[in-house]
Write a protein that holds these residues in place. Structure first.
Motif, PDB file in Angstrom:
ATOM      1  N   VAL A 198      -7.623   0.810  -6.164  1.00 50.16           N
ATOM      2  CA  VAL A 198      -7.142  -0.468  -6.701  1.00 50.16           C
ATOM      3  C   VAL A 198      -7.022  -0.337  -8.219  1.00 50.16           C
ATOM      4  N   ASN A 199      -5.887  -0.797  -8.748  1.00 47.87           N
ATOM      5  CA  ASN A 199      -5.682  -0.764 -10.198  1.00 47.87           C
ATOM      6  C   ASN A 199      -6.477  -1.867 -10.878  1.00 47.87           C
ATOM      7  N   VAL A 200      -7.101  -1.523 -11.987  1.00 44.55           N
ATOM      8  CA  VAL A 200      -7.901  -2.502 -12.709  1.00 44.55           C
ATOM      9  C   VAL A 200      -7.453  -2.514 -14.163  1.00 44.55           C
ATOM     10  N   PHE A 221       0.850  -1.196   0.000  1.00 38.99           N
ATOM     11  CA  PHE A 221       0.000   0.000   0.000  1.00 38.99           C
ATOM     12  C   PHE A 221       0.879   1.236   0.000  1.00 38.99           C
ATOM     13  N   GLN A 222       0.535   2.182  -0.849  1.00 38.65           N
ATOM     14  CA  GLN A 222       1.240   3.465  -0.830  1.00 38.65           C
ATOM     15  C   GLN A 222       0.246   4.544  -0.388  1.00 38.65           C
ATOM     16  N   PRO A 223       0.648   5.362   0.614  1.00 40.91           N
ATOM     17  CA  PRO A 223      -0.290   6.371   1.115  1.00 40.91           C
ATOM     18  C   PRO A 223      -0.737   7.345   0.032  1.00 40.91           C
ATOM     19  N   ILE A 231       5.684  12.091  -6.152  1.00 44.21           N
ATOM     20  CA  ILE A 231       6.299  13.252  -5.497  1.00 44.21           C
ATOM     21  C   ILE A 231       7.449  12.775  -4.611  1.00 44.21           C
ATOM     22  N   GLU A 232       8.658  13.210  -4.952  1.00 46.30           N
ATOM     23  CA  GLU A 232       9.836  12.742  -4.218  1.00 46.30           C
ATOM     24  C   GLU A 232      10.486  13.840  -3.393  1.00 46.30           C
ATOM     25  N   THR A 233      10.239  15.095  -3.753  1.00 41.73           N
ATOM     26  CA  THR A 233      10.932  16.189  -3.049  1.00 41.73           C
ATOM     27  C   THR A 233       9.935  17.249  -2.567  1.00 41.73           C
ATOM     28  N   ALA A 258      -5.025   4.821   0.558  1.00 35.00           N
ATOM     29  CA  ALA A 258      -3.870   4.162  -0.041  1.00 35.00           C
ATOM     30  C   ALA A 258      -4.204   3.592  -1.417  1.00 35.00           C
ATOM     31  N   GLU A 259      -3.154   3.458  -2.220  1.00 38.15           N
ATOM     32  CA  GLU A 259      -3.294   2.699  -3.467  1.00 38.15           C
ATOM     33  C   GLU A 259      -2.688   1.325  -3.247  1.00 38.15           C
ATOM     34  N   ALA A 260      -3.431   0.301  -3.622  1.00 36.20           N
ATOM     35  CA  ALA A 260      -2.916  -1.062  -3.497  1.00 36.20           C
ATOM     36  C   ALA A 260      -2.060  -1.367  -4.711  1.00 36.20           C
ATOM     37  N   LEU A 261      -0.849  -1.868  -4.474  1.00 34.52           N
ATOM     38  CA  LEU A 261       0.065  -2.212  -5.566  1.00 34.52           C
ATOM     39  C   LEU A 261       0.573  -3.626  -5.359  1.00 34.52           C
ATOM     40  N   ILE A 262       0.480  -4.414  -6.393  1.00 31.34           N
ATOM     41  CA  ILE A 262       0.788  -5.832  -6.256  1.00 31.34           C
ATOM     42  C   ILE A 262       2.282  -6.099  -6.339  1.00 31.34           C
ATOM     43  N   ARG A 263       2.727  -7.147  -5.666  1.00 27.56           N
ATOM     44  CA  ARG A 263       4.104  -7.623  -5.761  1.00 27.56           C
ATOM     45  C   ARG A 263       4.074  -9.117  -6.011  1.00 27.56           C
ATOM     46  N   TRP A 264       5.038  -9.585  -6.828  1.00 28.40           N
ATOM     47  CA  TRP A 264       5.141 -11.031  -7.071  1.00 28.40           C
ATOM     48  C   TRP A 264       6.555 -11.479  -6.760  1.00 28.40           C
ATOM     49  N   ASP A 289       0.577  11.896 -14.439  1.00 33.48           N
ATOM     50  CA  ASP A 289       1.652  10.915 -14.515  1.00 33.48           C
ATOM     51  C   ASP A 289       2.965  11.443 -13.941  1.00 33.48           C
ATOM     52  N   ARG A 290       3.743  10.508 -13.392  1.00 28.74           N
ATOM     53  CA  ARG A 290       4.994  10.840 -12.735  1.00 28.74           C
ATOM     54  C   ARG A 290       5.976  11.562 -13.665  1.00 28.74           C
ATOM     55  N   SER A 291       5.921  11.242 -14.956  1.00 27.86           N
ATOM     56  CA  SER A 291       6.865  11.860 -15.893  1.00 27.86           C
ATOM     57  C   SER A 291       6.734  13.387 -15.896  1.00 27.86           C
ATOM     58  N   ILE A 350      -8.660   8.111 -13.491  1.00 27.66           N
ATOM     59  CA  ILE A 350      -7.927   7.884 -14.736  1.00 27.66           C
ATOM     60  C   ILE A 350      -6.442   8.049 -14.452  1.00 27.66           C
ATOM     61  N   ASP A 351      -5.723   6.915 -14.669  1.00 23.03           N
ATOM     62  CA  ASP A 351      -4.334   6.777 -14.216  1.00 23.03           C
ATOM     63  C   ASP A 351      -3.368   7.185 -15.327  1.00 23.03           C
ATOM     64  N   ASP A 352      -2.141   7.493 -14.940  1.00 22.53           N
ATOM     65  CA  ASP A 352      -1.073   7.839 -15.890  1.00 22.53           C
ATOM     66  C   ASP A 352      -1.539   8.905 -16.869  1.00 22.53           C
ATOM     67  N   GLY A 392       3.821   9.433  -3.328  1.00 23.95           N
ATOM     68  CA  GLY A 392       5.229   9.482  -3.702  1.00 23.95           C
ATOM     69  C   GLY A 392       6.136   9.137  -2.553  1.00 23.95           C
ATOM     70  N   TYR A 393       7.417   8.911  -2.894  1.00 25.69           N
ATOM     71  CA  TYR A 393       8.387   8.483  -1.903  1.00 25.69           C
ATOM     72  C   TYR A 393       8.590   9.528  -0.813  1.00 25.69           C
ATOM     73  N   LEU A 394       8.241  10.793  -1.098  1.00 26.14           N
ATOM     74  CA  LEU A 394       8.377  11.830  -0.088  1.00 26.14           C
ATOM     75  C   LEU A 394       7.609  11.437   1.176  1.00 26.14           C
TER      76      LEU A 394
HETATM   77  P1  C2E Z   1       0.845   2.914 -11.312  1.00 22.64           P
HETATM   78  O1  C2E Z   1      -0.547   2.517 -11.046  1.00 22.64           O
HETATM   79  O2  C2E Z   1       1.086   4.197 -12.041  1.00 22.64           O
HETATM   80  O3  C2E Z   1       1.582   2.898  -9.926  1.00 22.64           O
HETATM   81  C1  C2E Z   1       2.493   3.860  -9.516  1.00 22.64           C
HETATM   82  C2  C2E Z   1       3.868   3.322  -9.609  1.00 22.64           C
HETATM   83  O4  C2E Z   1       4.789   4.371  -9.281  1.00 22.64           O
HETATM   84  C3  C2E Z   1       4.142   2.216  -8.601  1.00 22.64           C
HETATM   85  O5  C2E Z   1       5.055   1.321  -9.199  1.00 22.64           O
HETATM   86  C4  C2E Z   1       4.801   2.942  -7.448  1.00 22.64           C
HETATM   87  O6  C2E Z   1       5.609   2.111  -6.668  1.00 22.64           O
HETATM   88  C5  C2E Z   1       5.615   3.966  -8.210  1.00 22.64           C
HETATM   89  N1  C2E Z   1       5.890   5.152  -7.373  1.00 22.64           N
HETATM   90  C6  C2E Z   1       5.096   5.699  -6.446  1.00 22.64           C
HETATM   91  N2  C2E Z   1       5.655   6.801  -5.930  1.00 22.64           N
HETATM   92  C7  C2E Z   1       6.844   6.963  -6.532  1.00 22.64           C
HETATM   93  C8  C2E Z   1       7.910   7.924  -6.432  1.00 22.64           C
HETATM   94  O7  C2E Z   1       7.874   8.881  -5.663  1.00 22.64           O
HETATM   95  N3  C2E Z   1       8.979   7.756  -7.246  1.00 22.64           N
HETATM   96  C9  C2E Z   1       9.080   6.736  -8.097  1.00 22.64           C
HETATM   97  N4  C2E Z   1      10.176   6.615  -8.864  1.00 22.64           N
HETATM   98  N5  C2E Z   1       8.105   5.784  -8.244  1.00 22.64           N
HETATM   99  C10 C2E Z   1       6.995   5.917  -7.475  1.00 22.64           C
HETATM  100  P2  C2E Z   1       4.787  -0.228  -9.133  1.00 22.64           P
HETATM  101  O8  C2E Z   1       4.258  -0.609  -7.829  1.00 22.64           O
HETATM  102  O9  C2E Z   1       6.049  -0.847  -9.624  1.00 22.64           O
HETATM  103  O10 C2E Z   1       3.635  -0.440 -10.175  1.00 22.64           O
HETATM  104  C11 C2E Z   1       3.844  -0.241 -11.526  1.00 22.64           C
HETATM  105  C12 C2E Z   1       2.576  -0.382 -12.295  1.00 22.64           C
HETATM  106  O11 C2E Z   1       2.079  -1.705 -12.268  1.00 22.64           O
HETATM  107  C13 C2E Z   1       1.442   0.459 -11.732  1.00 22.64           C
HETATM  108  O12 C2E Z   1       1.592   1.759 -12.148  1.00 22.64           O
HETATM  109  C14 C2E Z   1       0.245  -0.235 -12.318  1.00 22.64           C
HETATM  110  O13 C2E Z   1       0.041   0.185 -13.651  1.00 22.64           O
HETATM  111  C15 C2E Z   1       0.671  -1.687 -12.342  1.00 22.64           C
HETATM  112  N6  C2E Z   1       0.081  -2.366 -11.181  1.00 22.64           N
HETATM  113  C16 C2E Z   1       0.566  -2.462  -9.933  1.00 22.64           C
HETATM  114  N7  C2E Z   1      -0.277  -3.189  -9.163  1.00 22.64           N
HETATM  115  C17 C2E Z   1      -1.322  -3.535  -9.945  1.00 22.64           C
HETATM  116  C18 C2E Z   1      -2.540  -4.280  -9.721  1.00 22.64           C
HETATM  117  O14 C2E Z   1      -2.850  -4.740  -8.633  1.00 22.64           O
HETATM  118  N8  C2E Z   1      -3.374  -4.451 -10.798  1.00 22.64           N
HETATM  119  C19 C2E Z   1      -3.081  -3.932 -12.019  1.00 22.64           C
HETATM  120  N9  C2E Z   1      -3.934  -4.136 -13.009  1.00 22.64           N
HETATM  121  N10 C2E Z   1      -1.969  -3.228 -12.248  1.00 22.64           N
HETATM  122  C20 C2E Z   1      -1.086  -3.019 -11.229  1.00 22.64           C
END
Ligand code: C2E
Ligand code: CA
Ligand code: CA
Length: 593
Positions: A431-433, A358-360, A553-555, A372-378, A517-519, A493-495, A572-574
Motif C-alpha cells: 500500500v502506498n503511503v 490491484f496490480q499483481p 515491465i511491459e515486454t 499485489a500493490e493497491a492503487l487508488i482510483r477517483w 523506477d519505471r524510467s 522504497i518506491d520510485d 507491469g502491464y506484461l
Molecule cells: P507508483 O506507486 O509508482 O505506482 C505505479 C504506477 O505505474 C501506477 O500508476 C501503475 O498503474 C503504473 N504502472 C504499472 N505498471 C506499468 C507498466 O507496465 N507501464 C506503465 N506505463 N505504467 C505502469 P497509477 O496507478 O496511475 O499511480 C500513480 C502514482 O500515484 C503511484 O505511483 C503512487 O505514487 C500514487 N498512488 C496511487 N495510489 C495511491 C495511494 O493509494 N496512496 C498514495 N499515497 N499514493 C498513491
C-alpha cells in the motif's frame, strides 16, 4: 477619528524631528462664516511658516471643498448659519475619506456640554475664541504630527519600514499611467520566504524578526533599478517594495523593456536571499519563491496584477524550477481545477467515488503472482476520471490524504485477507503511503487497528514510501519508520533512482524492499541502456539485505533483462494493469486453475 491623547505622546514625535517637514507643508483648511476671522488666522499661521491654506466662509460648501482638497487638518468654527460645525463633523465621520482628517474646533463657548458633543463627533482639539496665536501654533503642530504618526502606523510596516499593501497599491495606481505613457511594461512580483514558520519555531519570534529585516534589506538592495537594469537603467525606472504579510513581500518595477529583465531580477533575489544570514552568531538560510505578473500583458488593474502574481507564486511553490514563475492564463484554469479537486476530495469517500485497484506483484523466477500493490482510483461525479498523479498531490497538500489513505489501507487489507483465505497462500499486499500520513496522523495506531479488524498478519503488509519523501527530513523519518517496523510490517522504497539520496544514507533506514523506477526499465532495451545503473542499484539493495522489485515491465525483453540482473519481483502491464477486486480474483483463480 482618534483623539490626540490616545496617540503616543506627540511631543516626543516632534522632538525627533521626523515629521517636521510635514508640518510646514501641511494643507490647512479654515472654515468660519466670518471672513475676517479666517484672514486673521491665516496671518498668524503664515508667521509660523505655514503657507498652504484653503479658506471657506460659506459653510454649506465646506464638505464639497474638503472632499476635493483633502486637507491635512481642519480648523472649524462651531457656530455658523445654515450648516453648523456640528453638521460638518457629523458628515465627516460618515465619509471614509474625510473621517481621518483631524478637526480642531474654534469656539467662543465655554460650555462643557458643547465641547463634549464635539469630541463625541470626533473633534481632535479645541481653541477658545478669540484665538491666541502661540496657542494656535502649538495645537496645530501637535495635531499635524499626530496625524502624520497615525498615517505612518497605518501605511508602513513597523518592522521593516516598508509600505504596507494598501499604500503599495496606491503607489502602483499612481505609477502605472507613467509607465503606460513611456510605452513600457512593468513587473509585479510577490516574493515569499518559504521557511518562515520553521525559522520562527526554531529561533523564536525576535530572531525571526531580525531575519525578516535582513531579508527585506537584501530585497531592497537587489531591486535598485541600476542593479536590475545595469546600463539600460535611466532615471525613469521606479521600484516599489512592500511587505504585504508576515512572510510575503510585493515588488513593482517599471518601465521595463523585456520580461528578461524581470527574470534577471527574480533570479538575483533568489540567489542573494539564498545566501546565509547571520542571526545570533548562527548562519540561517531562507528559501525564496517568486510569482510574477506583467503589466499590461497579463492585466492592467493593480488588484488583478497582484492576484495573478499570487497565482504564479502558488505554481512556483509547487514546481521544481528555478524558484520563480511568470503568470500564464492557463494557470487560472489550472487553479480552478485544483480548487474543484480540493472540494471534490472532501466528499469523495462518502460519495463512493473512490475505488481500489490491484496490480499483481510477480515472482520473476517462476511467473507466479505472490501479491499485489493497491492503487487508488477517483471517478468524480463532477470532474470525471482523475489520475492519482494529479489528485494525490492535492490530497497531500490539503491533508485529505490522511482519511483517504486510511480508507485505502482498510479496503486493501480487507481484500488481501480474503484472498489469503480463499487461495491459501501468504499474500503480500503493498500500500502506498504519503509522508503526510506519517507526520499528521498516528500511523502506527491506524495500521494496528486495520490489521486487527481485517485479520491480515502484519508480515503480509508492505508500506511503500517514495525516495524523495523519506529523504526530506530524513532523521525524523528514520525514527517514524522504526516505529512502524516494530509492528512487524515491511517498508519499501518506491520510485528508486529518481531522487537524490546518498546511497550510503540508505542503510540507516529500516528498509526491506527497493522498487526500481519505471524510467530505468523503459531505457533497458536501448543500446545506450541504463543497464549498468540498474545492475548497481540491484546489487546495492541486495548488499543491504533488501529484495528488489522492477516497476513497469511491459515486454518479454525487459523481463529477461531484469531476470538476468537478479531482481526478485516485478510489476507491469506484461502481467496485468491494475484491476478491480473481481478481475484480480479471476487472475488468482486462473493461476491456481
Ligand atoms: P507508483 O506507486 O509508482 O505506482 C505505479 C504506477 O505505474 C501506477 O500508476 C501503475 O498503474 C503504473 N504502472 C504499472 N505498471 C506499468 C507498466 O507496465 N507501464 C506503465 N506505463 N505504467 C505502469 P497509477 O496507478 O496511475 O499511480 C500513480 C502514482 O500515484 C503511484 O505511483 C503512487 O505514487 C500514487 N498512488 C496511487 N495510489 C495511491 C495511494 O493509494 N496512496 C498514495 N499515497 N499514493 C498513491
Ligand atoms: Ca508504489
Ligand atoms: Ca513506483
Amino acid at each position: 477619528m482618534q483623539n490626540a491623547a490616545q496617540l503616543d505622546s506627540p511631543e516626543k514625535l516632534e522632538t525627533d524631528g521626523r515629521y517636521e517637514p510635514l508640518i510646514g507643508n501641511a494643507k490647512i483648511m479654515l472654515v468660519d462664516d466670518e471672513p475676517l476671522n479666517t484672514e486673521v488666522l491665516q496671518t498668524y499661521l503664515s508667521g509660523e511658516g505655514y503657507s498652504n491654506f484653503v479658506t471657506v466662509s460659506e459653510s454649506q460648501e465646506a464638505l464639497e471643498i474638503m472632499r476635493r482638497e483633502l486637507p491635512d487638518v481642519v480648523l472649524l468654527d462651531l457656530m455658523m448659519p445654515v450648516v453648523s460645525g456640528f453638521d460638518i463633523l457629523t458628515a465627516m465621520r460618515e465619509d471614509h475619506r474625510l473621517k481621518t482628517i483631524p478637526a480642531i474646533i474654534l469656539t467662543s463657548s465655554d460650555d462643557a456640554d458643547t465641547k463634549l458633543s464635539a469630541l463625541k463627533l470626533g473633534a481632535m482639539d479645541f481653541l477658545a475664541k478669540p484665538v491666541d496665536a502661540s496657542e494656535l501654533a502649538l495645537r496645530l503642530r501637535n495635531t499635524i504630527a499626530a496625524k502624520a504618526y497615525q498615517h505612518h502606523l497605518i501605511n508602513f510596516d513597523q518592522l521593516t519600514g516598508l509600505a504596507k499593501q494598501e499604500l503599495f497599491v496606491d503607489n502602483i495606481h499612481a505609477a502605472l499611467p507613467h509607465i503606460q505613457y513611456a510605452e513600457g511594461s512593468a513587473a509585479v512580483m510577490i516574493v515569499r520566504i518559504e521557511n518562515m514558520s520553521q525559522i520562527n519555531n526554531s529561533l523564536g519570534r525576535d530572531h525571526g524578526n531580525e531575519l525578516i529585516l535582513a531579508f527585506s534589506r537584501k530585497l531592497q538592495s537587489c531591486s535598485q533599478p541600476a542593479e536590475v537594469l545595469g546600463n539600460d537603467s535611466n532615471g525613469n525606472v521606479q521600484c516599489h517594495v512592500s511587505r504585504i504579510s508576515g512572510d510575503k513581500f510585493a515588488l513593482m518595477i517599471g518601465p521595463l523593456a523585456t520580461a528578461q529583465q524581470a527574470a534577471r531580477l527574480a533570479r538575483r533575489v533568489i540567489i542573494e536571499t539564498g545566501k546565509p544570514i547571520k542571526i545570533d552568531g548562527q548562519a540561517m538560510f531562507t528559501t525564496t519563491r517568486i510569482g510574477i505578473s506583467f503589466f499590461p500583458d497579463d492585466a492592467t488593474q493593480v488588484e488583478t496584477l497582484i492576484s495573478h502574481a499570487e497565482t504564479a507564486l502558488q505554481h512556483a511553490r509547487r514546481g521544481s524550477g528555478e524558484g520563480y514563475m511568470f503568470y500564464a492564463d492557463e494557470m487560472n484554469a489550472e487553479s480552478s481545477r485544483i480548487l474543484a479537486m480540493e472540494n471534490g476530495l472532501r466528499t469523495a469517500i462518502e460519495k463512493n467515488e473512490l475505488l481500489v485497484t490491484f496490480q499483481p506483484k510477480v515472482n520473476v523466477a517462476n511467473g507466479q503472482i505472490i501479491g499485489a500493490e493497491a492503487l487508488i482510483r477517483w471517478i468524480s461525479e463532477d470532474l470525471g476520471f482523475i489520475p492519482p498523479d494529479e489528485f494525490i498531490p492535492v490530497a497531500e497538500r490539503t491533508g485529505m490524504i490522511v482519511p483517504i489513505g486510511a480508507w485505502i489501507l482498510e479496503q486493501a487489507c480487507h481484500a488481501a485477507a480474503h484472498w489469503r483465505q480463499q487461495f491459501g497462500f501468504e499474500f503480500l499486499l503493498a500500500v502506498n503511503v504519503s509522508i503526510r500520513q506519517l507526520i499528521d496522523s498516528d500511523m502506527e495506531a491506524t495500521v494496528k487497528s486495520v490489521l486487527k479488524q481485517t485479520g491480515l498478519p502484519a508480515e503480509c503488509l508492505t508500506l511503500e514510501l517514495t525516495e524523495n519523501m523519506v529523504m526530506e527530513n530524513a532523521e525524523a523519518n528514520i525514527e517514524r519508520l522504526h516505529g512502524l517496523k516494530n509492528i512487524g510490517l515491511k517498508i519499501s522504497i518506491d520510485d528508486f533512482g529518481t531522487g537524490y539520496s546518498s546511497l550510503s544514507y540508505l542503510q540507516r533506514f529500516p528498509l526491506d524492499e527497493l522498487k526500481v523506477d519505471r524510467s530505468f526499465i523503459n531505457e533497458l532495451e536501448d543500446e545506450t541502456s541504463e543497464a549498468p545503473i540498474v545492475r548497481a542499484m540491484v546489487s546495492l539493495a541486495h548488499d543491504l539485505g533488501m529484495r528488489v522489485v522492477a516497476e513497469g515491465i511491459e515486454t518479454q525483453v525487459q523481463l529477461d533483462y531484469i531476470k538476468d540482473l537478479d531482481c526478485e519481483l516485478y510489476q507491469g502491464y506484461l502481467c496485468s494493469k491494475p484491476v478491480v477486486i473481481k478481475a484480480f480474483t479471476d487472475l488468482l483463480s486462473a493461476q491456481q486453475g
